[in-house]
Scaffold this motif. Structure first.
Motif, short mmCIF file in Angstrom:
data_model
loop_
_atom_site.label_atom_id
_atom_site.label_comp_id
_atom_site.label_asym_id
_atom_site.label_seq_id
_atom_site.Cartn_x
_atom_site.Cartn_y
_atom_site.Cartn_z
N HIS A 27 33.75 -15.62 1.02
CA HIS A 27 32.93 -16.36 1.95
C HIS A 27 33.88 -16.36 3.51
O HIS A 27 34.33 -17.39 3.72
CB HIS A 27 32.43 -17.37 1.81
CG HIS A 27 31.05 -17.20 1.00
ND1 HIS A 27 31.39 -17.87 -0.27
CD2 HIS A 27 29.83 -16.62 0.93
CE1 HIS A 27 30.13 -17.55 -1.02
NE2 HIS A 27 29.44 -17.03 -0.15
N HIS A 47 33.15 -11.06 5.16
CA HIS A 47 31.64 -11.18 4.88
C HIS A 47 30.82 -11.45 6.00
O HIS A 47 29.69 -10.81 6.14
CB HIS A 47 31.58 -12.54 3.84
CG HIS A 47 30.35 -12.74 3.41
ND1 HIS A 47 29.54 -11.79 2.69
CD2 HIS A 47 29.60 -13.96 3.59
CE1 HIS A 47 28.36 -12.45 2.63
NE2 HIS A 47 28.48 -13.58 3.06
N HIS A 70 27.11 -17.27 9.75
CA HIS A 70 26.13 -18.13 8.56
C HIS A 70 27.03 -18.47 7.64
O HIS A 70 26.42 -19.42 6.75
CB HIS A 70 25.05 -17.11 8.12
CG HIS A 70 25.75 -16.13 6.90
ND1 HIS A 70 26.64 -14.78 7.30
CD2 HIS A 70 25.86 -16.18 5.78
CE1 HIS A 70 26.94 -14.45 5.98
NE2 HIS A 70 26.43 -15.17 5.22
N ASP A 71 28.33 -18.23 7.37
CA ASP A 71 29.14 -18.90 6.43
C ASP A 71 30.47 -19.42 7.12
O ASP A 71 31.49 -19.48 6.31
CB ASP A 71 29.31 -17.63 5.26
CG ASP A 71 28.43 -17.89 4.20
OD1 ASP A 71 27.96 -18.72 4.02
OD2 ASP A 71 28.38 -16.78 3.54
N ASP A 95 22.78 -10.70 3.22
CA ASP A 95 23.65 -11.50 2.64
C ASP A 95 24.07 -11.12 1.34
O ASP A 95 25.04 -11.09 0.61
CB ASP A 95 23.07 -12.86 2.73
CG ASP A 95 24.30 -13.81 2.54
OD1 ASP A 95 25.35 -13.64 2.57
OD2 ASP A 95 23.78 -15.39 2.36
ZN LIG Z 1 26.72 -15.22 2.97
#
Ligand SMILES: [Zn+2]
Length: 261
Positions: free
Chosen positions: A77, A81, A117-118, A254
Motif C-alpha cells: 500500500h 499502488h 485512497h491508501d 483497487d
Molecule cells: Zn488500495
C-alpha cells in the motif's frame, strides 16, 4: 523542473491508457516514485486542472505531497499502488458505458480519490488497529478507521497550504459536491462493506440493464433490436446510480491486479 517529464520516462509512460500498462517498470525507473508524472499525464487527459481551475504547478506540488505521504516502507500500500489504482480507474473512465454515466465531477472524484485512497497506510488492517487500541482507532471510534484516515489526511494536507490547495478556486457548492464524492469513493474501498456495495450495484444497475436487454431481444429473440441508449443513459445518470458506479469503479481498480493484469 517537475513540469517537464524527463525524456527517459516517456517510454515508460506511453501506454498509460492501456489495460496492460506496466506500473512496475515505471516504479523501477522512478526509484519507487511513479505517481507524479503518471498522474499529471492522466489528469491532463481528463482536463482535471481546468475543471478545478487550478494551475498545473499547484497540481504538481499537490501530487508531490500526496506521493510523499505514502509510506515507502509499506511493500504494497505505497505510492505505486495509489498510482496503479488511478491508472486503472482512468482506463475504466474511458469505457463507453462509464462515459455515458459520468460528468466531470465524477471523473475528478474518481481520479483524485484513487490517488489518495491508501494515503499513509501503516500496513495493518482495521481489526488490528482496533484490537491494539491504536490512536487512529480511538480517533475514528473503530469505524472505517483506515479509510477515514486516508481521506481525512488528504484533505487536511491539501487545505492547510494554499500552494498545494487544488480546490481553492472552486465555488463553495462545487467544492462541497466534489469533496463529498471523494470521501465517498475512498470509504467505499473498505472490504468490510464489499457485499453491501456490490449488492446495491447488482440490484439497482445490473438487474435493470439485464431487463432492458431481455426486452430488446423480444419474444424468442426473433425481433432482436438494439437496446435504447437513452434509456440506458437515464438509468446510469441518476445521482444515486452514479454514486454506486463510482464506488464499484474504484473497488474494481483497487483489486485489479488479480484480474490478470
Ligand atoms: Zn488500495
Amino acid at each position: 523542473s517537475l513540469r517537464d517529464t524527463p525524456d527517459y520516462l516517456l517510454h515508460y509512460l506511453e501506454n498509460d491508457d492501456n489495460w496492460n500498462f506496466d506500473i512496475l517498470a515505471l516504479e523501477r525507473v522512478t526509484d519507487r516514485k511513479p505517481m507524479v508524472h503518471l498522474a499529471m499525464r492522466t489528469l491532463r487527459r481528463f482536463q482535471v486542472c481546468q475543471y478545478l481551475q487550478c494551475s498545473e504547478d499547484t497540481m504538481l506540488r499537490w501530487l508531490q505531497v500526496i506521493q510523499d505521504h505514502y509510506r515507502a516502507d509499506n511493500c504494497y500500500h505505497n505510492a505505486t499502488h495509489g498510482a496503479d489504482v488511478m491508472q486503472c480507474s482512468a482506463y475504466f473512465l474511458s469505457r463507453d458505458r462509464v462515459r455515458l454515466a459520468f460528468d466531470e465531477t465524477d471523473e475528478a472524484a474518481s481520479l483524485l480519490g484513487a490517488l489518495v485512497h491508501d494515503l499513509d497506510h501503516p500496513g495493518r488492517t482495521n481489526p488490528f488497529l482496533i484490537n491494539c487500541r491504536h490512536r487512529l482507532a480511538l480517533l475514528y471510534n473503530d469505524i472505517s478507521v483506515l479509510e477515514s484516515h486516508h481521506v481525512s489526511l488528504a484533505f487536511q494536507l491539501t487545505t492547510k497550504d494554499d500552494r498545494i490547495n487544488i480546490f481553492k478556486n472552486m465555488s463553495t457548492d462545487d467544492y462541497k459536491q466534489l469533496r463529498q464524492s471523494i470521501v465517498d469513493v475512498v470509504l467505499a474501498t473498505e472490504m468490510a462493506k464489499h457485499f453491501e456495495h456490490v449488492g446495491k450495484f447488482a440490484n439497482q444497475i445490473l438487474a435493470p440493464l439485464l431487463a432492458m436487454e431481455e426486452e430488446a431481444e423480444g419474444e424468442g429473440g426473433a425481433a432482436s433490436q438494439p437496446i435504447s441508449e437513452e434509456e440506458v443513459q437515464e438509468l446510469l445518470t441518476r445521482p444515486e446510480n452514479r454514486s454506486l458506479i463510482r464506488r464499484v469503479l474504484i473497488k474494481c481498480s483497487d483489486v485489479s491486479n488479480p484480474a490478470g493484469r
